[in-house]
Design an enzyme around this catalytic site. Structure first.
Site, PDB file in Angstrom:
ATOM      1  N   GLU A 107     -58.097  67.348  73.453  1.00  0.00           N
ATOM      2  CA  GLU A 107     -57.787  65.822  73.567  1.00  0.00           C
ATOM      3  C   GLU A 107     -56.508  65.308  73.183  1.00  0.00           C
ATOM      4  O   GLU A 107     -55.972  64.369  73.871  1.00  0.00           O
ATOM      5  CB  GLU A 107     -59.129  65.289  72.996  1.00  0.00           C
ATOM      6  CG  GLU A 107     -60.490  65.502  73.548  1.00  0.00           C
ATOM      7  CD  GLU A 107     -61.558  64.499  73.032  1.00  0.00           C
ATOM      8  OE1 GLU A 107     -61.140  63.282  72.999  1.00  0.00           O
ATOM      9  OE2 GLU A 107     -62.661  64.892  72.778  1.00  0.00           O
ATOM     10  N   PHE A 151     -62.767  62.400  68.638  1.00  0.00           N
ATOM     11  CA  PHE A 151     -61.270  62.656  68.818  1.00  0.00           C
ATOM     12  C   PHE A 151     -60.553  61.644  69.747  1.00  0.00           C
ATOM     13  O   PHE A 151     -59.537  61.408  69.909  1.00  0.00           O
ATOM     14  CB  PHE A 151     -61.176  64.154  69.326  1.00  0.00           C
ATOM     15  CG  PHE A 151     -61.685  65.274  68.501  1.00  0.00           C
ATOM     16  CD1 PHE A 151     -61.370  65.149  67.029  1.00  0.00           C
ATOM     17  CD2 PHE A 151     -62.704  66.229  69.091  1.00  0.00           C
ATOM     18  CE1 PHE A 151     -61.842  66.182  66.228  1.00  0.00           C
ATOM     19  CE2 PHE A 151     -63.140  67.142  67.938  1.00  0.00           C
ATOM     20  CZ  PHE A 151     -62.794  67.252  66.726  1.00  0.00           C
ATOM     21  N   TYR A 152     -61.547  61.373  70.742  1.00  0.00           N
ATOM     22  CA  TYR A 152     -61.011  60.204  71.540  1.00  0.00           C
ATOM     23  C   TYR A 152     -60.476  58.925  70.780  1.00  0.00           C
ATOM     24  O   TYR A 152     -59.402  58.317  71.161  1.00  0.00           O
ATOM     25  CB  TYR A 152     -61.914  59.999  72.731  1.00  0.00           C
ATOM     26  CG  TYR A 152     -61.575  58.872  73.582  1.00  0.00           C
ATOM     27  CD1 TYR A 152     -60.823  59.164  74.800  1.00  0.00           C
ATOM     28  CD2 TYR A 152     -62.017  57.539  73.734  1.00  0.00           C
ATOM     29  CE1 TYR A 152     -60.482  58.234  75.663  1.00  0.00           C
ATOM     30  CE2 TYR A 152     -61.609  56.592  74.424  1.00  0.00           C
ATOM     31  CZ  TYR A 152     -60.893  56.857  75.735  1.00  0.00           C
ATOM     32  OH  TYR A 152     -60.563  55.919  76.309  1.00  0.00           O
ATOM     33  N   ASN A 153     -61.431  58.812  70.143  1.00  0.00           N
ATOM     34  CA  ASN A 153     -61.080  57.255  69.286  1.00  0.00           C
ATOM     35  C   ASN A 153     -59.771  57.624  68.496  1.00  0.00           C
ATOM     36  O   ASN A 153     -58.887  56.954  68.643  1.00  0.00           O
ATOM     37  CB  ASN A 153     -62.077  57.190  68.122  1.00  0.00           C
ATOM     38  CG  ASN A 153     -63.564  56.830  68.353  1.00  0.00           C
ATOM     39  OD1 ASN A 153     -63.730  56.214  69.693  1.00  0.00           O
ATOM     40  ND2 ASN A 153     -64.447  57.203  67.922  1.00  0.00           N
TER      41      ASN A 153
END
Length: 245
Positions: A107, A151-153
């Site tokens: 990511e 992990f996106y955040n």
């Protein structure tokens, strides 16, 4: 200033929001180049949009980014807009997911490292052309995280702050540094189950392009405006609200 008669690279433009960007920008007379890991998706996009220029590239790999940049320098030296749109997100329980560290690496490579790498590689080309812009696509989750996307955040928060720093460092240069923050958009991202607050990709991109034409540099799309206000006024409530969707 509206984006017209430009040569634009859009990463991840073979589906979803990226494809809608390609669609609307081509209608405005721009030359659009998109890259993706999936040749099949690229070919399907080109069937719909014959004017679209496609290039297979896994942006998580530095060598492929470098090859893409070199190809652009040779074949599309008039490039003046880079849109860092490609991203991935994994819904995970960090502690209990055995592959969480591997997913974290992937990511961050795609969502954070690749945009920075492409900016570094393509800046010399962008800055030599008129009306140059770098557009980084992030999310309203940079203000309030969804707990299913650890992990996106984090990767998008990193890109959010990098964009602010880059804008400050390049304030004397003739290039605009733009950030567009989306929240819920009805795309394949949601696997057929978008939240009730989701807007169409067409509406989201129309709003984005209108804001760019008005020279806005941090563009909060649709419900991101409300989320930002909630975050400023009542952060705990905002956290509960975004995670109840």
């Amino acid at each position: 200033m509206e984006i017209l008669n430009s040569t634009i690279v859009i990463t991840g433009g073979s589906s979803g929001l990226g494809l809608e960007m390609c669609r609307q920008l081509i209608k405005k007379g721009n030359k659009i180049i998109t890259c993706s890991r999936s040749l099949e998706k690229l070919q399907n996009a080109k069937k719909e949009l014959p004017e679209l220029i496609i290039y297979k590239c896994d942006i998580s790999q530095e060598s492929e980014c470098e090859g893409f940049a070199e190809w652009l320098r040779i074949n599309h030296a008039d490039l003046n807009v880079l849109v860092n749109n490609a991203a991935i997100a994994n819904k995970i329980d960090f502690v209990n997911d055995l592959s969480s560290l591997e997913k974290m690496t992937q990511e961050f490579l795609i969502n954070f490292h690749a945009p920075i790498h492409l900016i570094k590689l393509l800046y010399p080309l962008l800055i030599q052309n008129q009306n140059s812009r770098i557009v980084n696509i992030t999310t309203g989750l940079v203000y309030v995280p969804r707990v299913i996307y650890p992990f996106y955040n984090a990767s998008k928060v990193a890109l959010h702050f990098f964009t602010q720093v880059l804008r400050s460092q390049l304030k004397e240069e003739k290039i605009k540094i733009i950030e567009v923050l989306f929240l819920a958009v009805d795309t394949p991202w949601h696997e057929g189950n978008p939240p009730k607050i989701a807007i169409t990709a067409e509406k989201a991109i129309s709003e984005m392009l209108e804001a760019i034409s008005k020279n806005k540099t941090e563009i909060r799309i649709a419900k991101v405006k409300l989320l930002y206000l909630l975050y400023r006024i009542a952060p705990s409530f905002a956290l509960k609200k975004i995670n109840s969707l």
